[in-house]
Design an enzyme around this catalytic site. Structure first.
Site, short mmCIF file in Angstrom:
data_model
loop_
_atom_site.label_atom_id
_atom_site.label_comp_id
_atom_site.label_asym_id
_atom_site.label_seq_id
_atom_site.Cartn_x
_atom_site.Cartn_y
_atom_site.Cartn_z
N LYS A 62 5.74 4.68 28.70
CA LYS A 62 4.29 4.69 28.43
C LYS A 62 3.62 5.87 29.14
CE LYS A 62 3.75 0.58 30.31
NZ LYS A 62 5.13 0.31 30.79
N ARG A 77 14.00 7.40 38.25
CA ARG A 77 12.68 8.04 38.27
C ARG A 77 12.38 8.63 39.65
NH1 ARG A 77 7.54 4.95 36.06
NH2 ARG A 77 8.33 3.32 37.42
N ARG A 84 -2.32 -6.75 30.27
CA ARG A 84 -0.98 -7.22 30.63
C ARG A 84 -0.85 -8.73 30.46
NH1 ARG A 84 0.99 -2.64 33.78
NH2 ARG A 84 3.00 -3.11 34.64
N ARG A 129 9.78 -7.21 37.87
CA ARG A 129 8.79 -6.64 36.95
C ARG A 129 9.19 -6.93 35.49
NH1 ARG A 129 9.21 -0.77 38.91
NH2 ARG A 129 7.86 -0.25 37.17
N ARG A 179 9.21 5.66 43.64
CA ARG A 179 8.16 4.64 43.73
C ARG A 179 8.68 3.41 44.47
NH1 ARG A 179 5.03 3.64 38.06
NH2 ARG A 179 5.49 1.47 38.56
P1 AP5 Z 1 7.69 6.21 32.45
O1 AP5 Z 1 7.07 6.99 31.35
O2 AP5 Z 1 7.22 6.47 33.84
O3 AP5 Z 1 7.67 4.64 32.08
P2 AP5 Z 1 6.47 3.61 32.06
O4 AP5 Z 1 6.60 2.80 30.81
O5 AP5 Z 1 5.17 4.30 32.30
O6 AP5 Z 1 6.92 2.69 33.27
P3 AP5 Z 1 6.16 2.16 34.55
O7 AP5 Z 1 7.26 1.75 35.50
O8 AP5 Z 1 5.16 3.13 35.08
O9 AP5 Z 1 5.45 0.91 33.95
P4 AP5 Z 1 4.96 -0.32 34.67
O10 AP5 Z 1 4.22 -0.98 33.58
O11 AP5 Z 1 5.99 -1.15 35.34
O12 AP5 Z 1 4.14 0.26 35.91
P5 AP5 Z 1 2.59 0.36 36.19
O13 AP5 Z 1 2.38 1.57 36.99
O14 AP5 Z 1 1.79 0.13 34.98
O15 AP5 Z 1 9.28 6.47 32.39
C1 AP5 Z 1 10.14 5.91 33.36
C2 AP5 Z 1 11.28 6.90 33.64
O16 AP5 Z 1 12.03 7.09 32.44
C3 AP5 Z 1 10.80 8.30 34.07
O17 AP5 Z 1 11.69 8.83 35.03
C4 AP5 Z 1 10.86 9.13 32.78
O18 AP5 Z 1 11.13 10.51 33.04
C5 AP5 Z 1 12.01 8.46 32.04
N1 AP5 Z 1 11.83 8.47 30.58
C6 AP5 Z 1 10.67 8.26 29.88
N2 AP5 Z 1 10.90 8.34 28.55
C7 AP5 Z 1 12.24 8.59 28.41
C8 AP5 Z 1 13.09 8.77 27.28
N3 AP5 Z 1 12.63 8.71 26.02
N4 AP5 Z 1 14.42 9.01 27.50
C9 AP5 Z 1 14.90 9.09 28.78
N5 AP5 Z 1 14.14 8.94 29.90
C10 AP5 Z 1 12.83 8.68 29.71
O19 AP5 Z 1 2.36 -0.95 37.12
C11 AP5 Z 1 2.88 -1.02 38.45
C12 AP5 Z 1 2.37 -2.31 39.10
O20 AP5 Z 1 0.92 -2.30 39.20
C13 AP5 Z 1 2.68 -3.62 38.35
O21 AP5 Z 1 3.97 -4.10 38.64
C14 AP5 Z 1 1.55 -4.54 38.86
O22 AP5 Z 1 1.84 -5.01 40.15
C15 AP5 Z 1 0.37 -3.60 38.94
N6 AP5 Z 1 -0.42 -3.53 37.70
C16 AP5 Z 1 -0.58 -2.45 36.88
N7 AP5 Z 1 -1.36 -2.75 35.84
C17 AP5 Z 1 -1.70 -4.06 35.98
C18 AP5 Z 1 -2.48 -4.95 35.18
N8 AP5 Z 1 -3.07 -4.54 34.03
N9 AP5 Z 1 -2.62 -6.22 35.62
C19 AP5 Z 1 -2.08 -6.64 36.78
N10 AP5 Z 1 -1.31 -5.84 37.57
C20 AP5 Z 1 -1.13 -4.55 37.16
#
Ligand code: AP5
Length: 217
Positions: free
Chosen positions: A13, A127, A88, A173, A162
């Site tokens: 994402k 990552r 979410r 997660r 991270r």
């Molecule tokens: P990346 O693009 O970073 O993946 P992502 O889907 O953005 O994954 P996240 O881990 O950031 O999502 P998340 O939802 O767990 O975290 P968030 O920050 O929202 O790609 C990942 C890796 O893969 C990278 O190294 C990239 O280079 C590689 N990659 C990408 N595409 C690729 C491809 N096609 N092929 C190969 N490699 C690839 O949330 C973190 C925390 O915050 C949550 O756990 C929660 O505690 C809190 N939080 C956030 N939002 C909320 C909410 N709305 N409500 C409640 N708590 C929340």
């Protein structure tokens, strides 16, 4: 453009958001990034969220909704937005509907990024981010070179992992996604907004699929 990127941790994402920002000039609103910024600045929200994020659980809805409301009110969001990692759960989705109705900007599409879970774990374990500018690398799929070089800030960065990308928290997660976030798939499908993207492919291939799903290829 008013779109939501939905998908499990590591489904790409954030990566695809960066490419959409460059192409369309609309901001990415990532609740994860907003929370990490609050943690780094040691704000009251950050202090409350830090331990919850480290455990891989969801931060409470009221905190998240206040962050999103404030962010949507910033001038750049008038051009459109990409919501990344929000909503979410169903409560957040219902609140988002209310918020967007107030400002007259309904969602155009919800893109669901689908990736096999073993691949998600591999992506998250690999990552790394540039400590200077935050650019994301992957030691398995998009290595930063030897020695590491970040073309965005033209630095030889320290690479950071991270805190929630350790194996135990990643499994939590993924489980939280299954129980609390996955119900949004049916929720948005029932409203005719869901577009499924096979995101288990090279970054550029996924970008083409995203552009095709939003009708801008
Ligand atoms: P990346 O693009 O970073 O993946 P992502 O889907 O953005 O994954 P996240 O881990 O950031 O999502 P998340 O939802 O767990 O975290 P968030 O920050 O929202 O790609 C990942 C890796 O893969 C990278 O190294 C990239 O280079 C590689 N990659 C990408 N595409 C690729 C491809 N096609 N092929 C190969 N490699 C690839 O949330 C973190 C925390 O915050 C949550 O756990 C929660 O505690 C809190 N939080 C956030 N939002 C909320 C909410 N709305 N409500 C409640 N708590 C929340």
């Amino acid at each position: 453009m008013h779109i939501v990127l939905l998908g499990p941790p590591g489904s790409g994402k954030g990566t695809q958001s960066q490419l959409l920002i460059e192409r369309f000039g609309v901001p990415q609103i990532s609740t994860g990034d907003l929370l990490r910024s609050a943690v780094a600045r040691r704000t009251p929200v950050g202090l409350k969220a830090e331990a919850i994020m480290a455990e891989g659980k969801l931060v409470d809805d009221a905190t998240i909704l206040a962050l999103v409301r404030d962010r949507l009110a910033e001038p750049d969001a008038a051009r459109g937005f990409i919501l990344d990692g929000f909503p979410r759960n169903i409560v957040q989705a219902e609140a988002l509907n209310g918020l967007l109705a107030e400002i007259g900007k309904p969602i155009d599409a919800v893109l669901l990024f689908e990736v096999d879970s073993e691949q998600l774990i591999r992506r998250l374990s690999g990552r790394r981010s540039c400590a200077t500018c935050g650019r994301v690398f992957n030691i398995h799929f998009a290595p930063p070179g030897t020695p590491p070089h970040c073309e965005r800030c033209n630095d030889r960065p320290e690479l950071i992992t991270r805190p929630d990308d350790n194996e135990q928290t990643v499994r939590r997660r993924l489980s939280v996604y299954d129980t609390q976030t996955r119900p949004l798939v049916d929720y948005y499908a029932a409203r005719g907004l869901l577009r499924r993207i096979d995101a288990d492919a090279a970054v550029e291939t996924v970008t083409s699929r995203v552009l095709s799903a939003i009708g801008t290829d």
